[in-house]
Design an enzyme around this catalytic site. Structure first.
Site, PDB file in Angstrom:
ATOM      1  NE  ARG A   1      -4.180  -1.575   0.195  1.00 25.66           N
ATOM      2  CZ  ARG A   1      -4.314  -2.848  -0.178  1.00 25.66           C
ATOM      3  NH1 ARG A   1      -3.320  -3.488  -0.767  1.00 25.66           N
ATOM      4  NH2 ARG A   1      -5.464  -3.471   0.021  1.00 25.66           N
TER       5      ARG A   1
ATOM      6  CD  GLU B   1      -5.774   0.982   2.196  1.00 26.94           C
ATOM      7  OE1 GLU B   1      -6.758   1.505   1.645  1.00 26.94           O
ATOM      8  OE2 GLU B   1      -5.557  -0.238   2.205  1.00 26.94           O
TER       9      GLU B   1
ATOM     10  CB  SER C   1      -8.719  -1.179   4.155  1.00 29.49           C
ATOM     11  OG  SER C   1      -9.088  -2.436   3.673  1.00 29.49           O
TER      12      SER C   1
HETATM   13  N1  EPU Z   1     -10.642 -10.327   9.882  1.00 28.89           N
HETATM   14  C1  EPU Z   1     -11.322 -10.391  11.083  1.00 28.89           C
HETATM   15  N2  EPU Z   1     -12.339  -9.500  11.295  1.00 28.89           N
HETATM   16  C2  EPU Z   1     -12.703  -8.585  10.376  1.00 28.89           C
HETATM   17  C3  EPU Z   1     -12.019  -8.521   9.152  1.00 28.89           C
HETATM   18  C4  EPU Z   1     -10.983  -9.400   8.926  1.00 28.89           C
HETATM   19  O1  EPU Z   1     -11.022 -11.199  11.939  1.00 28.89           O
HETATM   20  O2  EPU Z   1     -13.636  -7.825  10.634  1.00 28.89           O
HETATM   21  C5  EPU Z   1      -9.548 -11.285   9.644  1.00 28.89           C
HETATM   22  C6  EPU Z   1     -10.045 -12.627   9.133  1.00 28.89           C
HETATM   23  O3  EPU Z   1      -9.437 -13.568   9.941  1.00 28.89           O
HETATM   24  C7  EPU Z   1      -9.497 -12.779   7.751  1.00 28.89           C
HETATM   25  C8  EPU Z   1      -8.367 -11.781   7.687  1.00 28.89           C
HETATM   26  O4  EPU Z   1      -8.681 -10.775   8.654  1.00 28.89           O
HETATM   27  O5  EPU Z   1      -8.986 -14.066   7.581  1.00 28.89           O
HETATM   28  C9  EPU Z   1      -8.237 -11.142   6.327  1.00 28.89           C
HETATM   29  O6  EPU Z   1      -9.480 -10.546   5.995  1.00 28.89           O
HETATM   30  P1  EPU Z   1      -9.827 -10.112   4.506  1.00 28.89           P
HETATM   31  O7  EPU Z   1      -9.574 -11.228   3.569  1.00 28.89           O
HETATM   32  O8  EPU Z   1     -11.167  -9.500   4.515  1.00 28.89           O
HETATM   33  O9  EPU Z   1      -8.716  -9.025   4.180  1.00 28.89           O
HETATM   34  P2  EPU Z   1      -8.123  -7.806   5.001  1.00 28.89           P
HETATM   35  O10 EPU Z   1      -6.717  -8.101   5.354  1.00 28.89           O
HETATM   36  O11 EPU Z   1      -9.028  -7.396   6.095  1.00 28.89           O
HETATM   37  C10 EPU Z   1      -7.125  -6.754   2.834  1.00 28.89           C
HETATM   38  C11 EPU Z   1      -7.123  -5.435   2.110  1.00 28.89           C
HETATM   39  C12 EPU Z   1      -8.428  -5.239   1.367  1.00 28.89           C
HETATM   40  C13 EPU Z   1      -8.620  -6.384   0.383  1.00 28.89           C
HETATM   41  C14 EPU Z   1      -8.601  -7.703   1.181  1.00 28.89           C
HETATM   42  C15 EPU Z   1      -8.694  -8.903   0.296  1.00 28.89           C
HETATM   43  C16 EPU Z   1      -5.670  -4.028   3.438  1.00 28.89           C
HETATM   44  C17 EPU Z   1      -5.571  -2.857   4.344  1.00 28.89           C
HETATM   45  N3  EPU Z   1      -6.900  -4.357   3.045  1.00 28.89           N
HETATM   46  O12 EPU Z   1      -8.117  -6.678   3.841  1.00 28.89           O
HETATM   47  O13 EPU Z   1      -8.323  -4.038   0.619  1.00 28.89           O
HETATM   48  O14 EPU Z   1      -9.832  -6.275  -0.309  1.00 28.89           O
HETATM   49  O15 EPU Z   1      -7.353  -7.792   1.917  1.00 28.89           O
HETATM   50  O16 EPU Z   1      -7.463  -9.182  -0.264  1.00 28.89           O
HETATM   51  O17 EPU Z   1      -4.646  -4.608   3.088  1.00 28.89           O
HETATM   52  C18 EPU Z   1      -8.718  -1.714   0.700  1.00 28.89           C
HETATM   53  O18 EPU Z   1      -7.482  -1.592   0.659  1.00 28.89           O
HETATM   54  O19 EPU Z   1      -9.487  -0.720   0.749  1.00 28.89           O
HETATM   55  C19 EPU Z   1      -9.267  -3.051   0.738  1.00 28.89           C
HETATM   56  C20 EPU Z   1     -10.567  -3.269   0.884  1.00 28.89           C
END
Ligand code: EPU
Length: 336
Positions: free
Chosen positions: A162, A332, A236
């Protein structure tokens, strides 16, 4: 060119915040862009893509500038790959849809991400195991100070999680006018991300096509992430933090459900959404703002918030996460 005074930015930021810019201008060509830069030389300028990664906390006392030239052009093609130049004003998801429609591989996991093509490399957008940097070849743009043009090849952009040079040293100093991507023409899908694998299993698809992956990603996003047209948000709000291995081991002992993804020998990236959820914030509302019920990384505006309410909520969340885990979350989104 379309120059306006005292402009309401509510439709220009996906949080849906009602704020005003002293001037707003949308330009559709490099010639127009240079003209405006000359006219506003020495004044405060804010570059805006489609406003999907920004939190306005006050009116902007200068020029808000949008470069909206669109177009996708084939620069080179061989048996294995194609090089495309895409103008910055093209919507990111229209570009992804074009690639999937033409059987060009490499950006399908980034389906439905809001924003423009010009904004995509600035923070190296990423999702479901793909990042812009994977297909990025180069970009063209203009320095705000003297309107000189420059091409940045991949190596010059300092791509990280990012982040790039455009989010740091060149923030608000350089306007991206077009981006070049190299896409693959041969079958190569990335289906390893947990939620994609699960979805493939649940629908019983063993040999998904490019279009299947796009549809799956769209489904996952629609299930988890709020539509900014319905509920103001900017995706995010925080980045997933990286912590030292020792710190991770200590936390894991106290919180066995903590997940971690190694990013180097000594560092582990952990999901900020999990940290925020553990602090009890998921689905919580305070006044006009809140934390989304399906994804704790997303802060939402229930309609009447001002930017400072969102900012205050984010600060409370940061304090709680620090208290509980000794982890400092970083935003972010860009706060203006
Ligand atoms: N999780 C939780 N609670 C929550 C959300 C997530 O426990 O409310 C945990 C879950 O265990 C899950 C892990 O976090 O296994 C990962 O969750 P998710 O796949 O939803 O991805 P994220 O790490 O929360 C990142 C990006 C997103 C992108 C997703 C999918 C960042 C800051 N965000 O989110 O990007 O869509 O991965 O790859 O890296 C964005 O940047 O605006 C965005 C939406």
């Amino acid at each position: 060119m379309n120059l306006q005074e005292n402009y309401n930015l509510q439709k220009k930021n996906t949080f849906g915040l009602r704020l005003f810019a002293k001037y707003f201008c949308e330009v559709f060509s490099i010639t127009e862009l240079k003209k405006v830069l000359e006219q506003f030389k020495g004044e405060k300028i804010l570059l805006l893509g489609s406003g999907s990664n920004i939190l306005f906390t006050k009116n902007f006392d200068g020029l808000v500038l949008q470069f909206n030239q669109k177009g996708i052009y084939k620069i080179e093609e061989d048996r294995d790959s194609v090089l495309l130049e895409v103008f910055a004003g093209e919507l990111w998801d229209d570009f992804v849809s074009y690639c999937v429609g033409n059987n060009f591989y490499g950006v399908e996991n980034l389906s439905l991400i809001p924003g423009t093509v010009g904004a995509a490399p600035i923070q190296n957008i990423g999702a479901y195991g793909q990042e812009v940097k994977d297909t990025f070849f180069a970009l063209n743009g203009i320095y705000l100070t003297d309107s000189s043009e420059k091409t940045f090849i991949k190596h010059d952009c300092n791509f990280g999680y990012r982040t790039t040079i455009f989010k740091n040293e060149l923030k608000n100093k350089f306007i991206i006018t077009s981006v070049l991507f190299r896409l693959q023409k041969n079958f190569e899908l990335n289906t390893h991300y947990g939620s994609i694998e699960q979805e493939l299993k649940s629908i019983g698809k063993k040999n998904p096509t490019l279009a299947d992956i796009r549809n799956i990603v769209i489904k996952i996003r629609n299930d988890k992430l709020p539509d900014p047209k319905v509920l103001g948000n900017s995706g995010s709000f925080f980045k997933n933090p990286e912590i030292e291995k020792n710190h991770y081991a200590k936390l894991k002992a106290g919180f066995p459900s903590l997940k971690g993804f190694p990013t180097s020998e000594d560092t582990i990236k952990i999901p900020a959404g999990w940290l925020i959820e553990q602090c009890g914030w998921k689905g919580k509302r305070t006044g006009n703002v809140g934390v989304h019920e399906h994804q704790a990384l997303v802060l939402v505006n229930y309609g009447k918030a001002d930017g400072n309410e969102v900012l205050q909520l984010s600060q409370k969340i940061k304090e709680d996460v620090y208290q509980k885990f000794e982890i400092q979350l970083e935003e972010e989104v860009n706060i203006v």
